[in-house]
Design an enzyme around this catalytic site. Structure first.
Site, mmCIF file in Angstrom:
data_model
loop_
_atom_site.group_PDB
_atom_site.id
_atom_site.type_symbol
_atom_site.label_atom_id
_atom_site.label_comp_id
_atom_site.label_asym_id
_atom_site.label_seq_id
_atom_site.Cartn_x
_atom_site.Cartn_y
_atom_site.Cartn_z
ATOM 1 N N ASN A 9 65.066 62.317 -15.288
ATOM 2 C CA ASN A 9 65.522 62.797 -16.777
ATOM 3 C C ASN A 9 64.745 64.042 -17.062
ATOM 4 O O ASN A 9 64.722 64.506 -18.348
ATOM 5 C CB ASN A 9 65.487 61.869 -17.912
ATOM 6 C CG ASN A 9 66.438 62.406 -19.006
ATOM 7 O OD1 ASN A 9 66.054 62.140 -20.269
ATOM 8 N ND2 ASN A 9 67.639 63.053 -18.729
ATOM 9 N N CYS A 34 65.153 67.112 -14.488
ATOM 10 C CA CYS A 34 65.926 68.044 -13.610
ATOM 11 C C CYS A 34 67.457 68.018 -13.763
ATOM 12 O O CYS A 34 67.899 68.711 -14.510
ATOM 13 C CB CYS A 34 65.401 67.867 -12.229
ATOM 14 S SG CYS A 34 63.751 68.330 -11.915
ATOM 15 N N ARG A 35 68.026 67.115 -13.025
ATOM 16 C CA ARG A 35 69.473 67.038 -12.814
ATOM 17 C C ARG A 35 70.025 66.578 -13.992
ATOM 18 O O ARG A 35 71.218 67.302 -14.752
ATOM 19 C CB ARG A 35 69.966 66.067 -11.647
ATOM 20 C CG ARG A 35 69.521 66.719 -10.408
ATOM 21 C CD ARG A 35 69.451 65.559 -9.294
ATOM 22 N NE ARG A 35 68.459 64.576 -9.453
ATOM 23 C CZ ARG A 35 68.307 63.489 -8.591
ATOM 24 N NH1 ARG A 35 69.273 63.161 -7.787
ATOM 25 N NH2 ARG A 35 67.309 62.571 -9.010
ATOM 26 N N SER A 36 69.797 65.442 -14.794
ATOM 27 C CA SER A 36 70.742 65.012 -15.791
ATOM 28 C C SER A 36 70.556 66.040 -17.166
ATOM 29 O O SER A 36 71.480 66.069 -17.685
ATOM 30 C CB SER A 36 70.511 63.443 -16.049
ATOM 31 O OG SER A 36 69.266 63.149 -16.557
ATOM 32 N N CYS A 63 69.808 60.472 -14.058
ATOM 33 C CA CYS A 63 69.213 60.747 -12.780
ATOM 34 C C CYS A 63 67.880 59.822 -12.885
ATOM 35 O O CYS A 63 67.836 59.199 -13.656
ATOM 36 C CB CYS A 63 68.795 62.227 -12.798
ATOM 37 S SG CYS A 63 67.906 63.093 -14.082
ATOM 38 N N ASP A 100 68.147 65.613 -5.297
ATOM 39 C CA ASP A 100 66.871 65.596 -6.316
ATOM 40 C C ASP A 100 66.200 66.943 -5.839
ATOM 41 O O ASP A 100 65.733 67.178 -4.609
ATOM 42 C CB ASP A 100 66.314 64.167 -5.657
ATOM 43 C CG ASP A 100 65.203 64.542 -6.710
ATOM 44 O OD1 ASP A 100 64.707 65.217 -7.416
ATOM 45 O OD2 ASP A 100 64.172 63.412 -6.645
HETATM 46 P P1 4NP Z 1 65.305 64.194 -11.525
HETATM 47 O O1 4NP Z 1 64.402 64.667 -10.697
HETATM 48 O O2 4NP Z 1 65.741 62.847 -11.151
HETATM 49 O O3 4NP Z 1 66.668 65.157 -11.200
HETATM 50 O O4 4NP Z 1 64.876 64.196 -13.035
HETATM 51 C C1 4NP Z 1 62.878 63.967 -10.609
HETATM 52 C C2 4NP Z 1 62.078 64.256 -11.598
HETATM 53 C C3 4NP Z 1 60.718 63.564 -11.453
HETATM 54 C C4 4NP Z 1 60.629 62.800 -10.447
HETATM 55 C C5 4NP Z 1 61.408 62.580 -9.500
HETATM 56 C C6 4NP Z 1 62.761 63.239 -9.515
HETATM 57 N N1 4NP Z 1 59.383 62.062 -10.337
HETATM 58 O O5 4NP Z 1 59.350 61.373 -9.049
HETATM 59 O O6 4NP Z 1 58.479 62.224 -11.069
#
Ligand code: 4NP
Length: 156
Positions: A13, A15-17, A10, A128
């Site tokens: 790295n 939240c989702r992945s 994702c 997201d």
């Molecule tokens: P992820 O979510 O891609 O599912 O881990 C996010 C985590 C952090 C950010 C964006 C999305 N960020 O902008 O820091």
């Protein structure tokens, strides 16, 4: 038999992945298939390298019996050699991964988690949750449980 190696990707790295990694590992363990798979996750971004998953995601996952202890890392070019499947969560992840692939063989390893979701989920990607509330995290976990279970059925 060679282990099947799967990398979930994702943006951050956190939240989702890592949630996909935790859910997939839990499904594999519950089916006694630990020695058949290597499961990992990584991000296209580098903001959170070394950090544990987002506390909100850890709390929501733990309510489903899943402990998330992955340490954030960024996708590398060697991931494209080592892993058999590289599974992005949304179209931006897929675009970024495609830019990194250096051969048709590496391109062919890239998949979208949306491919494995039931049509009834009405989603073709994992949204997201970072700027969302609790329901955003629950939705991600619901979708990932569905997608990971279908993925495991397809490959085992
Ligand atoms: P992820 O979510 O891609 O599912 O881990 C996010 C985590 C952090 C950010 C964006 C999305 N960020 O902008 O820091």
């Amino acid at each position: 038999m060679e282990k099947k190696k799967i990398l979930f990707v994702c943006l951050g790295n956190i939240c989702r992945s890592p949630a996909a990694e935790g859910i997939m590992k839990s499904l594999i363990e519950s089916r006694g298939l630990n020695d058949k798979f290597v499961i990992d996750s990584a991000g296209t971004g580098r903001w959170h390298i070394g950090q544990l998953p987002d506390k909100r995601m850890r709390i929501h996952a733990s309510r489903r019996g899943i402990t998330l202890d992955h340490k954030c890392r960024q996708v590398t070019s060697s991931d494209f050699e080592y892993f058999d499947m590289i599974i992005g969560m949304d179209s931006m992840n897929i675009e970024d991964l495609r830019d990194m692939a250096s051969s048709p063989e590496e391109l062919a390893k890239i998949h979208s988690m949306g491919e494995f979701l039931d049509i009834a989920s009405r989603y073709d990607h994992i949204p997201d949750p970072y700027y969302e509330g609790a329901e955003g995290f629950e939705l991600v976990l619901d979708l990932l449980e569905n997608g990971c279970s279908n993925l495991l059925k397809q490959i085992s």
